[in-house]
Motif scaffolding. Sequence first.
Motif, PDB file in Angstrom:
ATOM      1  N   ALA A 222       0.851  -1.194   0.000  1.00 46.68           N
ATOM      2  CA  ALA A 222       0.000   0.000   0.000  1.00 46.68           C
ATOM      3  C   ALA A 222       0.885   1.242   0.000  1.00 46.68           C
ATOM      4  O   ALA A 222       2.079   1.177   0.276  1.00 46.68           O
ATOM      5  N   PRO A 223       0.297   2.397  -0.310  1.00 50.90           N
ATOM      6  CA  PRO A 223       1.078   3.632  -0.260  1.00 50.90           C
ATOM      7  C   PRO A 223       1.527   3.951   1.163  1.00 50.90           C
ATOM      8  O   PRO A 223       0.934   3.496   2.142  1.00 50.90           O
ATOM      9  N   ASN A 224       2.585   4.738   1.266  1.00 51.14           N
ATOM     10  CA  ASN A 224       3.078   5.281   2.542  1.00 51.14           C
ATOM     11  C   ASN A 224       3.464   4.183   3.536  1.00 51.14           C
ATOM     12  O   ASN A 224       3.281   4.334   4.740  1.00 51.14           O
ATOM     13  N   GLN A 225       3.998   3.095   3.010  1.00 46.91           N
ATOM     14  CA  GLN A 225       4.560   2.070   3.887  1.00 46.91           C
ATOM     15  C   GLN A 225       6.073   2.048   3.829  1.00 46.91           C
ATOM     16  O   GLN A 225       6.721   1.738   4.840  1.00 46.91           O
ATOM     17  N   ALA A 226       6.632   2.359   2.675  1.00 44.47           N
ATOM     18  CA  ALA A 226       8.088   2.373   2.519  1.00 44.47           C
ATOM     19  C   ALA A 226       8.470   3.431   1.498  1.00 44.47           C
ATOM     20  O   ALA A 226       7.929   3.451   0.388  1.00 44.47           O
ATOM     21  N   TRP A 227       9.383   4.305   1.910  1.00 45.12           N
ATOM     22  CA  TRP A 227       9.918   5.321   1.015  1.00 45.12           C
ATOM     23  C   TRP A 227      11.414   5.070   0.819  1.00 45.12           C
ATOM     24  O   TRP A 227      12.073   4.488   1.683  1.00 45.12           O
ATOM     25  N   ALA A 228      11.924   5.537  -0.309  1.00 44.78           N
ATOM     26  CA  ALA A 228      13.365   5.485  -0.577  1.00 44.78           C
ATOM     27  C   ALA A 228      13.835   6.893  -0.903  1.00 44.78           C
ATOM     28  O   ALA A 228      13.089   7.692  -1.481  1.00 44.78           O
ATOM     29  N   SER A 229      15.057   7.210  -0.514  1.00 45.35           N
ATOM     30  CA  SER A 229      15.580   8.565  -0.736  1.00 45.35           C
ATOM     31  C   SER A 229      17.050   8.472  -1.123  1.00 45.35           C
ATOM     32  O   SER A 229      17.744   7.516  -0.785  1.00 45.35           O
ATOM     33  N   ASP A 230      17.502   9.500  -1.833  1.00 50.91           N
ATOM     34  CA  ASP A 230      18.902   9.527  -2.281  1.00 50.91           C
ATOM     35  C   ASP A 230      19.229  10.919  -2.794  1.00 50.91           C
ATOM     36  O   ASP A 230      18.342  11.765  -2.957  1.00 50.91           O
ATOM     37  N   ILE A 231      20.519  11.136  -3.093  1.00 48.07           N
ATOM     38  CA  ILE A 231      21.015  12.415  -3.622  1.00 48.07           C
ATOM     39  C   ILE A 231      21.719  12.143  -4.947  1.00 48.07           C
ATOM     40  O   ILE A 231      22.415  11.137  -5.093  1.00 48.07           O
ATOM     41  N   THR A 232      21.552  13.028  -5.906  1.00 54.59           N
ATOM     42  CA  THR A 232      22.319  12.977  -7.142  1.00 54.59           C
ATOM     43  C   THR A 232      22.747  14.386  -7.515  1.00 54.59           C
ATOM     44  O   THR A 232      22.440  15.355  -6.808  1.00 54.59           O
ATOM     45  N   TYR A 233      23.451  14.508  -8.606  1.00 52.28           N
ATOM     46  CA  TYR A 233      24.017  15.790  -9.033  1.00 52.28           C
ATOM     47  C   TYR A 233      23.527  16.120 -10.434  1.00 52.28           C
ATOM     48  O   TYR A 233      23.187  15.238 -11.232  1.00 52.28           O
ATOM     49  N   LEU A 234      23.504  17.417 -10.763  1.00 49.45           N
ATOM     50  CA  LEU A 234      23.129  17.891 -12.093  1.00 49.45           C
ATOM     51  C   LEU A 234      24.162  18.919 -12.524  1.00 49.45           C
ATOM     52  O   LEU A 234      24.500  19.822 -11.753  1.00 49.45           O
ATOM     53  N   ARG A 235      24.630  18.807 -13.746  1.00 47.76           N
ATOM     54  CA  ARG A 235      25.643  19.733 -14.244  1.00 47.76           C
ATOM     55  C   ARG A 235      24.975  20.966 -14.858  1.00 47.76           C
ATOM     56  O   ARG A 235      24.045  20.844 -15.673  1.00 47.76           O
ATOM     57  N   THR A 236      25.432  22.152 -14.505  1.00 51.17           N
ATOM     58  CA  THR A 236      25.011  23.395 -15.159  1.00 51.17           C
ATOM     59  C   THR A 236      26.254  24.201 -15.502  1.00 51.17           C
ATOM     60  O   THR A 236      27.348  23.924 -15.005  1.00 51.17           O
ATOM     61  N   ARG A 237      26.093  25.212 -16.331  1.00 47.91           N
ATOM     62  CA  ARG A 237      27.248  26.030 -16.704  1.00 47.91           C
ATOM     63  C   ARG A 237      27.763  26.873 -15.543  1.00 47.91           C
ATOM     64  O   ARG A 237      28.917  27.316 -15.562  1.00 47.91           O
ATOM     65  N   SER A 238      26.923  27.092 -14.553  1.00 50.90           N
ATOM     66  CA  SER A 238      27.343  27.902 -13.402  1.00 50.90           C
ATOM     67  C   SER A 238      27.711  27.041 -12.200  1.00 50.90           C
ATOM     68  O   SER A 238      27.846  27.560 -11.099  1.00 50.90           O
ATOM     69  N   GLY A 239      27.869  25.715 -12.408  1.00 51.74           N
ATOM     70  CA  GLY A 239      28.291  24.857 -11.306  1.00 51.74           C
ATOM     71  C   GLY A 239      27.328  23.712 -11.084  1.00 51.74           C
ATOM     72  O   GLY A 239      26.283  23.603 -11.730  1.00 51.74           O
ATOM     73  N   TRP A 240      27.677  22.846 -10.131  1.00 54.60           N
ATOM     74  CA  TRP A 240      26.857  21.673  -9.839  1.00 54.60           C
ATOM     75  C   TRP A 240      25.601  22.067  -9.066  1.00 54.60           C
ATOM     76  O   TRP A 240      25.611  23.002  -8.273  1.00 54.60           O
ATOM     77  N   ALA A 346      19.053  27.923 -11.687  1.00 58.88           N
ATOM     78  CA  ALA A 346      17.616  28.211 -11.689  1.00 58.88           C
ATOM     79  C   ALA A 346      16.921  27.523 -12.863  1.00 58.88           C
ATOM     80  O   ALA A 346      15.823  26.981 -12.722  1.00 58.88           O
ATOM     81  N   GLU A 347      17.567  27.533 -14.016  1.00 58.40           N
ATOM     82  CA  GLU A 347      16.997  26.862 -15.185  1.00 58.40           C
ATOM     83  C   GLU A 347      16.912  25.359 -14.954  1.00 58.40           C
ATOM     84  O   GLU A 347      15.913  24.720 -15.304  1.00 58.40           O
ATOM     85  N   ALA A 348      17.942  24.792 -14.341  1.00 56.52           N
ATOM     86  CA  ALA A 348      17.928  23.361 -14.043  1.00 56.52           C
ATOM     87  C   ALA A 348      16.825  23.015 -13.047  1.00 56.52           C
ATOM     88  O   ALA A 348      16.143  21.992 -13.192  1.00 56.52           O
ATOM     89  N   LYS A 349      16.621  23.848 -12.032  1.00 56.79           N
ATOM     90  CA  LYS A 349      15.561  23.587 -11.051  1.00 56.79           C
ATOM     91  C   LYS A 349      14.192  23.563 -11.712  1.00 56.79           C
ATOM     92  O   LYS A 349      13.364  22.684 -11.442  1.00 56.79           O
ATOM     93  N   ARG A 350      13.939  24.519 -12.589  1.00 55.13           N
ATOM     94  CA  ARG A 350      12.638  24.565 -13.269  1.00 55.13           C
ATOM     95  C   ARG A 350      12.428  23.332 -14.138  1.00 55.13           C
ATOM     96  O   ARG A 350      11.342  22.749 -14.158  1.00 55.13           O
ATOM     97  N   ASP A 351      13.467  22.928 -14.845  1.00 58.29           N
ATOM     98  CA  ASP A 351      13.312  21.798 -15.751  1.00 58.29           C
ATOM     99  C   ASP A 351      13.141  20.488 -14.994  1.00 58.29           C
ATOM    100  O   ASP A 351      12.334  19.640 -15.389  1.00 58.29           O
ATOM    101  N   VAL A 352      13.896  20.285 -13.930  1.00 58.04           N
ATOM    102  CA  VAL A 352      13.761  19.059 -13.154  1.00 58.04           C
ATOM    103  C   VAL A 352      12.391  18.996 -12.483  1.00 58.04           C
ATOM    104  O   VAL A 352      11.748  17.931 -12.439  1.00 58.04           O
TER     105      VAL A 352
END
Length: 393
Positions: A222-240, A346-352
């Motif tokens: 059922a929903p809300n019994q187990a969640w998974a979480s993690d971190i990843t990176y995105l490349r932009t011209r002004s930095g990660w 900011a552009e990466a945030k909007r697109d993701v």
Amino acid sequence: MSKKRRTFDAEFKLQVVKMIKDEGLSVGQVCRDLDLGETAVRRWLGQFEAELSGQRGIGKPLTAEQQRIRALEAEVRRLREDNALLKKAFGLLRPGTEVIYRRIAQLQKKAGNVARMCEVLGVSRSGYYAAQRRSGRKTKVCPVSVRLQAAFVRSGRCYGSRRLQATLRSEGIKLGRHRVRRLMRAHGLQATWKRKFRHTTDSRHGLPTAANVLDRQFEPAAPNQAWASDITYLRTRSGWLYLAAVMDLFSRKIVGWAMAPTMPAELVCSALQRAITQRCPAPGLIVHSDRGSQYASEAHRRLLERHGLRASMSRKGNCWDNAVMERFFLNLKMERVWQRDYANQAEAKRDVTDYIVGFYNSVRRHSKRGYLSPNAYERNWTEKHPIVVSENT
């Protein structure tokens, strides 16, 4: 009894030389076939070469008629060589037959001899007339191909044959997967992507870690019994730019996310708090993550304790314990991030955000969920279990 000396006129000698020069026969073979002396034949060859090079004093001088014949023969040889060269080049750089047929149709108005042009260009006359009949017909647009291309574009040019087949089936168009693949090849529909890698997990810390409570049980009931979480990176011209995300394993829906130019503990806490606010889970929910310092931080542990959630962490160096989140991040990058060149964060945030909300959760078909989107999968489950959902929410 002495052997009678044989005499040969100039025409016979020239024929012998042509057999060797033009037909590629060897001197010995010609001598055996014609019962000639090899010395005499080689002398004739020398005389012929001397006459062609313009030398004098070897053999008899050429008459005006012989000179004219030699010049014509040399011109014929050059034309043959040029024709052979053009045939080879035409074979290597040969255009499509439809292009050749169109060119013949253009030249027919001037030359008129279709049979000759087809012979020279190496195509059949029947094929040319068949192409003319085809060109006279009105081109029909295949509605299935149009729908297929539209579905591919709507997916952000990332769907393969299986998901396109499921999309068309939902629209009432039943196609086999092999036909979908043929249509994709015919229209050049192919998702392209390339891999990049950047290490984001730092498990070399002295903070307390949790046991692997989830233990790769990626299919909760059922929903809300187990969640998974993690971190990843995105490349932009002004930095990660770093993305922390939380997924409900039941429907594979992303229920919380946060992005920042750095990845402190506040980043994962913001993503988890957003998920808690949206879903309001009951106490006892498992929140699985890797052993990174952000998830082992005191701020993250207190957030879990405040809402009665159970922490679960992958074993050290074992990416398979959190394979579902790894797969989501790979899909995100294949289907969106690696097809973009973000000018700034900011552009990466909007697109993701657009990918998560506008495509992944609401549209993208998940193979593990019957090719339904996460939102559609949850709606179907809610219709069958309305009481359970109301208690959880």
